[in-house]
Scaffold this active site. Sequence first.
Site, short mmCIF file in Angstrom:
data_model
loop_
_atom_site.label_atom_id
_atom_site.label_comp_id
_atom_site.label_asym_id
_atom_site.label_seq_id
_atom_site.Cartn_x
_atom_site.Cartn_y
_atom_site.Cartn_z
N ARG A 256 -8.49 33.46 31.40
CA ARG A 256 -8.50 33.20 32.86
C ARG A 256 -7.50 34.02 33.55
O ARG A 256 -7.10 33.71 34.56
CB ARG A 256 -8.49 31.83 33.21
N LYS B 66 -3.82 34.72 37.66
CA LYS B 66 -4.41 33.47 36.92
C LYS B 66 -5.53 32.66 37.48
O LYS B 66 -5.15 32.17 38.73
CB LYS B 66 -3.15 32.65 36.73
N ARG C 117 0.85 35.87 38.96
CA ARG C 117 2.18 35.71 38.13
C ARG C 117 2.77 37.05 38.07
O ARG C 117 1.98 38.04 37.92
CB ARG C 117 1.95 34.97 36.90
N ASP D 164 0.98 30.20 21.70
CA ASP D 164 0.32 31.31 22.60
C ASP D 164 1.10 31.04 23.91
O ASP D 164 0.65 31.88 25.02
CB ASP D 164 -1.07 31.10 22.78
P1 AMP Z 1 -3.41 26.75 27.67
O1 AMP Z 1 -3.61 25.65 26.84
O2 AMP Z 1 -3.57 26.65 29.11
O3 AMP Z 1 -2.19 27.69 27.33
O4 AMP Z 1 -4.83 27.86 27.12
C1 AMP Z 1 -5.11 28.03 25.99
C2 AMP Z 1 -6.27 29.00 25.84
O5 AMP Z 1 -7.15 28.70 26.48
C3 AMP Z 1 -5.63 30.25 26.50
O6 AMP Z 1 -6.48 31.34 25.62
C4 AMP Z 1 -6.38 30.22 27.90
O7 AMP Z 1 -6.71 31.52 28.50
C5 AMP Z 1 -7.51 29.53 27.66
N1 AMP Z 1 -8.12 28.83 28.79
C6 AMP Z 1 -7.31 27.70 29.64
N2 AMP Z 1 -8.24 27.33 30.56
C7 AMP Z 1 -9.04 28.23 30.81
C8 AMP Z 1 -10.33 28.53 31.48
N3 AMP Z 1 -10.38 27.56 32.68
N4 AMP Z 1 -11.22 29.35 31.26
C9 AMP Z 1 -10.98 30.22 30.26
N5 AMP Z 1 -9.97 30.10 29.42
C10 AMP Z 1 -9.13 29.15 29.59
MG MG Z 2 -1.62 29.30 27.50
#
Ligand code: AMP
Ligand code: MG
Length: 520
Positions: free
Chosen positions: A103, A122, A192, A269
């Site tokens: 996203r 974002k 960002r 990540d």
């Molecule tokens: P995070 O735990 O927020 O760092 O996200 C882990 C993964 O999930 C990353 O690849 C993000 O891009 C993806 N992600 C988190 N929220 C969303 C969302 N609402 N839509 C699409 N991908 C998401």
């Molecule tokens: Mg992340």
Amino acid sequence: MNLKLKNTFTDNLPADSNSENSRRQVLNACFSYVNPKETSKPELLHVSTEVLQDLGLSKADSETDDFLKVFTGNQIPKGSKPYAMCYGGHQFGQWAGQLGDGRAINLGDVQHDSQSWELQLKGAGETPYSRSADGLAVLRSSIREYLCSEAMYHLGVPTTRALSLALTGDQVLRDVMYDGNPAYEKGAIVCRVAPSFLRFGNYEIFTARQDLETLKTLLDFTIKQYFQHLGEPSKDTYINFFEEVMQSTLSMIIHWQRVGFVHGVMNTDNMSILGLTIDYGPYGWLEGFDYEWTPNTTDSQHKRYRFGNQPNIGLWNLYQLANALYPLIEEAEPLETILNAYKTDFEIKSLVMMRSKLGLELQLENDKKLIEDLEDVLQLSETDMTIFFRNLANVQKDDSDNSLQVVEKAFYKPNEISDVVRQTWVNWMNTYKSRLKKENLSDGERKAKMNAVNPKYVLRNYMAQLAIDAAEKGDYQLIDELQQLLKKPYGEQPCNEKWFAKRPEWARYKVGCSMLSCSS
Ligand code: AMP
Ligand code: MG
């Protein structure tokens, strides 16, 4: 608005050959071209003056229609070829495969004052990496990222920055506590800004897929772009690169420990290759000093990412990066040496940091014990970390009777402190004062030095929540107030004394204040 965007990342790295915006595994490519989703009724809520300046933009620029459109995804700026990065990652200790910018959509980079900045929206819609999610972000998590990343910058903690916070006008469905109660929330986008958004996971994904060619291309690009001083890419350069990543990661985590920041989701990540704090999700600030604390309810069982474990996890994550780089280095020993150095360097740097928090300039043998004893006594009863360290600077080394005053103001339940705990504190304070007598600084000089490393104002969890609650009702004033406040976290700011206070009791167990999920 004259935004001169370049496409350094996409011009130099292999692109996904498929230009469709469909969810899939993307192979042999560092990114996919994808445009932001149009938003229905965008509205800018806040812009950071400092980041504007860094980008060479003026306040007048930020008031233009172009600015609003570009930073809410409704207009692609001239020269921009928006893209989402491909990366993988270890999540909660397990390899999770391809993740990627699900996203986040990058617009390109801006060069200003010999610094290069990537701009990233974002919450700007789905990408090939969105997996089963919608590519969007909600207002509450966007406010938290916007306020906290700028607050961290002003605290002197390496971090990604935030240029703008905007509403999209669209509704986003979220189940905040993952308990089967989804509800619509306001959608938002944060722009960002960072020299690079590359993560450990950007390298891991290629090694996992045995795509060493793309791994090498990306690593060589990283070195040429961000580690130029290391010289031409070679095996030795890769080792030196890893050593620098180790040092910057360590230094970032020491800063977190200094200010009481808990990231909450230290998956690989979410680890920046530049040692920047990145991806503000269910993060939190220590109120009571507690090594066991984590704000992340998704992690409440094992508390992998608790405050006291952050340094260990930094090392664990560096092991994963070492594994990812290994096929290009083909020698384990130099990597192991660097990983081993992390442990010793941590001890050294942590001691330096804690000495500075205590106002100790001389390096004496018993300091380590004094610090360990303090960490123990701080956890005997709930004691506010920020208030304690800030007030500790008021200790006068020759004063024999007010020794507990500074700590009493930091106790959450002063009436419930047992005699044993009280006596342990008295003992610690006495040892501390005797230690201070060995220093050459006057009380005043020491206070000034301590106040430069012990912040008076941090973004306490309930403060962000107050700003969110008001914003949900359409009142954005507190976002601005907190943003202004947190520009001078070490300043006295007497008119803002109300924010130098313990967390109110109502916030102790409130969702958003002490309990946060990954929903965002
Ligand atoms: P995070 O735990 O927020 O760092 O996200 C882990 C993964 O999930 C990353 O690849 C993000 O891009 C993806 N992600 C988190 N929220 C969303 C969302 N609402 N839509 C699409 N991908 C998401
Ligand atoms: Mg992340």
